[in-house]
Every structure is written in C-alpha cells, then in structure tokens.
Scaffold this motif. Sequence first.
Motif, PDB file in Angstrom:
ATOM      1  N   ALA A 107      39.201  32.423  48.458  1.00  0.00           N
ATOM      2  CA  ALA A 107      38.718  32.446  49.841  1.00  0.00           C
ATOM      3  C   ALA A 107      38.832  33.841  50.454  1.00  0.00           C
ATOM      4  CB  ALA A 107      39.485  31.436  50.687  1.00  0.00           C
ATOM      5  N   TYR A 108      39.948  34.517  50.193  1.00  0.00           N
ATOM      6  CA  TYR A 108      40.093  35.863  50.746  1.00  0.00           C
ATOM      7  C   TYR A 108      41.104  36.680  49.960  1.00  0.00           C
ATOM      8  CZ  TYR A 108      44.291  34.056  53.196  1.00  0.00           C
ATOM      9  OH  TYR A 108      45.511  33.486  53.500  1.00  0.00           O
ATOM     10  N   LEU A 109      40.948  37.996  50.075  1.00  0.00           N
ATOM     11  CA  LEU A 109      41.901  38.950  49.519  1.00  0.00           C
ATOM     12  C   LEU A 109      42.774  39.429  50.666  1.00  0.00           C
ATOM     13  CD1 LEU A 109      39.136  39.170  47.806  1.00  0.00           C
ATOM     14  CD2 LEU A 109      40.138  41.264  46.888  1.00  0.00           C
ATOM     15  N   ASP A 110      44.078  39.284  50.526  1.00  0.00           N
ATOM     16  CA  ASP A 110      45.014  39.722  51.556  1.00  0.00           C
ATOM     17  C   ASP A 110      45.457  41.135  51.208  1.00  0.00           C
ATOM     18  OD1 ASP A 110      47.112  40.187  53.302  1.00  0.00           O
ATOM     19  OD2 ASP A 110      47.913  38.153  53.168  1.00  0.00           O
ATOM     20  N   LEU A 111      45.055  42.118  52.029  1.00  0.00           N
ATOM     21  CA  LEU A 111      45.344  43.518  51.751  1.00  0.00           C
ATOM     22  C   LEU A 111      46.768  43.909  52.136  1.00  0.00           C
ATOM     23  CD1 LEU A 111      41.958  45.037  52.960  1.00  0.00           C
ATOM     24  CD2 LEU A 111      42.718  44.731  50.598  1.00  0.00           C
ATOM     25  N   GLY A 112      47.465  43.066  52.889  1.00  0.00           N
ATOM     26  CA  GLY A 112      48.853  43.318  53.222  1.00  0.00           C
ATOM     27  C   GLY A 112      49.043  44.190  54.450  1.00  0.00           C
ATOM     28  N   ARG A 113      50.205  44.014  55.059  1.00  0.00           N
ATOM     29  CA  ARG A 113      50.565  44.777  56.256  1.00  0.00           C
ATOM     30  C   ARG A 113      50.647  46.265  55.941  1.00  0.00           C
ATOM     31  NH1 ARG A 113      56.601  44.388  59.111  1.00  0.00           N
ATOM     32  NH2 ARG A 113      56.476  46.410  60.153  1.00  0.00           N
ATOM     33  N   GLY A 114      50.224  47.087  56.892  1.00  0.00           N
ATOM     34  CA  GLY A 114      50.359  48.527  56.723  1.00  0.00           C
ATOM     35  C   GLY A 114      49.117  49.272  57.175  1.00  0.00           C
ATOM     36  N   ARG A 115      49.332  50.454  57.758  1.00  0.00           N
ATOM     37  CA  ARG A 115      48.236  51.290  58.250  1.00  0.00           C
ATOM     38  C   ARG A 115      47.638  52.072  57.087  1.00  0.00           C
ATOM     39  NH1 ARG A 115      47.723  53.145  63.452  1.00  0.00           N
ATOM     40  NH2 ARG A 115      47.228  55.190  62.588  1.00  0.00           N
TER      41      ARG A 115
END
Length: 373
Positions: free
Chosen positions: A289-297
């Motif tokens: 359903a989705y790719l979670d790129l994760g927290r962070g700038r």
Amino acid sequence: MDISVLRPGELSAADRAAWTALQSKAHLQGAPGLANPFLSPEFTLAVGRCRPGVRIAVVRERGEPAAFFPFQRTAAGVGRAVGLGVSDAQGLVHRPGFTWDTQELLRACGLAVWEFDHLVEGQGPFERGAVGGFPSPVMDVDQGYETYLAKLRSRSPKFTRTTLAKERRLARTASEVRYVHDERDPAALDTLMGWKSAQYRRTGRSDRFAHEWIARLVRQLFHTRSEPFAGILSVLYADGQPVAAHFGLRTERVLACWFPAYDPACAKFSPGLILHLRMAEAAAADGIAYLDLGRGRKEYKDSLKTRELTVSEGWVARRHPVAAVHRVRRAPVRALRNAVVTRPELFGPADRLLKKVGKIRSDATVTVKPTKT
C-alpha cells in the motif's frame, strides 16, 4: 488486564500467529500504523537475539490475546521501545477498541518508565506522554505505480522530469541497467553497509554499523522470511555493478525504508532516487500500500512523498525515583536535538558543521602504505 511478560524465546507459535493476524487486519480496523514491520514479532525476536532485556507483554481477555507490547528494560526498571534508535515504528499492537491502563501495564512489566521516539498514531494512553510529534513521509502506491507517478509529476514536476531524465542518461551510458527488488546475495548487503558507513562518516554522523549489534541485526533480518514479513534488499545495477541499494522491512501492506545508500562515483545520475522509483514500482506490483520513508528531514523524502504520517516521542512513567532521574537526564538532550532539527535557521548551520567534521574525519582515515626497511 491479564498480563504475562515473556522472554522472546517463550512466545508460543499460537501467540505469534495471533500477533501477525492483528497486524494483517489493522488497516481494515482503522489502525494502519500497526501494520508497520517494526511492530512485527519478527523484528522483536531479532532484536532479542542481539540485545539484552527484550521482553513481550501479552495481554489476554477471556483467555485470548488482545494486545502485544514489546519493550526493552534495564535491571533498574528503565524501559525503552524495542530497537530504540533504529526502530521507525513503536507501540502496542492490539485488537480494535482495546484500551489499556498505562500505570497497570508498566507495573506488570516491572518498568518505572517507558521511552519512545517513533510512537505510531492511535496509541491514546501512550500519547499522553508524548512531548512532540514529527512527520514521517510516505509514498502511496496502493492505486498502482502509474497513479503514484502521475501524482508525483503533478506535485513535483521538475523533480520527476529531472530524475527520469537521469535514469535515461544512465541507461545510455551503461550497456545494461538492471534492478533487483529482492536481492539474495549477501555480498550486495555488505556493499550497501560499506557505502552507508562511509556516508555516516562523510556527513559527520555516528556510524550505526560500527555498533556490532546493529550490523548483526541487519544481517539476521536479511535472512528472515515468514508470512508476510521479510527483509528486502533492493539493488540497482549498471554494467553488472551495484550503483545504489536499499535494505528495508516489509509486511503485507507496508515497505519500511531503512538503509538507503549509493556509490558516490555515480552521484551525477542520482542513482538513489532512481532506485526509490523502481522500489515503488515493484512494491505496487507486490500489493504494497505504501512505502514509509521514516522520520527525518531529507530533501529526497519531501520530493518523493505523497503524504505524511505522524510519529511521536516522549515517555510514560509511574511515580518512581528511577523515572524522575531518567526524565531529568533525557529531557534536555531531546529538547536540544529537536530544536535544531525542526528549525531551519539552526539545522542548516549544524548540518554544514557536521559535514565539515565528517570531511576532516574521512581525510584522516586515508591508508598510508608502510615503507620498506
């Protein structure tokens, strides 16, 4: 609540299956964040083989598992989310409508305090202890890759056009460009880890793979396969050589992005961005359903994302001297770090300083050949 606290090796096959079932149905029951692979039993069990103090609280109602709460604890009763520092999703995996008393749960687990930094949404009792929420960008591919690409073109037309042009340029330069979504060669994983370590040093960051337990955890997860969990190594090859790679974790509906890196010699082609687009295409074909790129700038995350989730950090605690001391120690550190990360006028100079330090550190590690005597 009927709460049993288990060591990882004590988790029964039936309880593990129940845990996985809760995750697989989470998106249908209004809690999609619980499907994240960092909340899977496989991740907790792998961390338990690499780190001490890993425990799992199993909460039962009428004899049936209603919730699973993985955590790590010290002898003094300080608790942390499993894999704190490398885990991108944390919380309690539970049935729909289940709620819990935080004080009762901590007492049963022998914890004075439990700290988290990537608490997923929908964790009401824990969210009361959150001191901040942070965006975690995602790439939605549930409607297919072409739909995702169309949204990307609409949202970031220059970025999309430039990245696709670089992919065509790479294809013209190399005699063969090949993408492998699920590479099983351990040598490719070693290449990725080497690139990532060099990137950490080059940018002045702490090298995660210098910590033996993290390197061991990644290698274990690379070989972990179950239904529906897997460690996925994706590699972009040019003329038979890897130019970009990524290692992450997947469940039935979520691909959690974790360790991406590329060969700096090929930087002009932006192989890391090309890799992420190929990952999105393959993930969509696999039913993700989705790719979670994760927290962070990160600039590339802003360019690739379609929306953002929110993860929280903070702690929940009992009235206990250990909890008070832990908070006094940890609160100033977290506040200072978050002030820098969330404010561009502070983050920019800090990032440039880290890169200068990283360059000095990299230059100092040049190998000198011994002279003959």
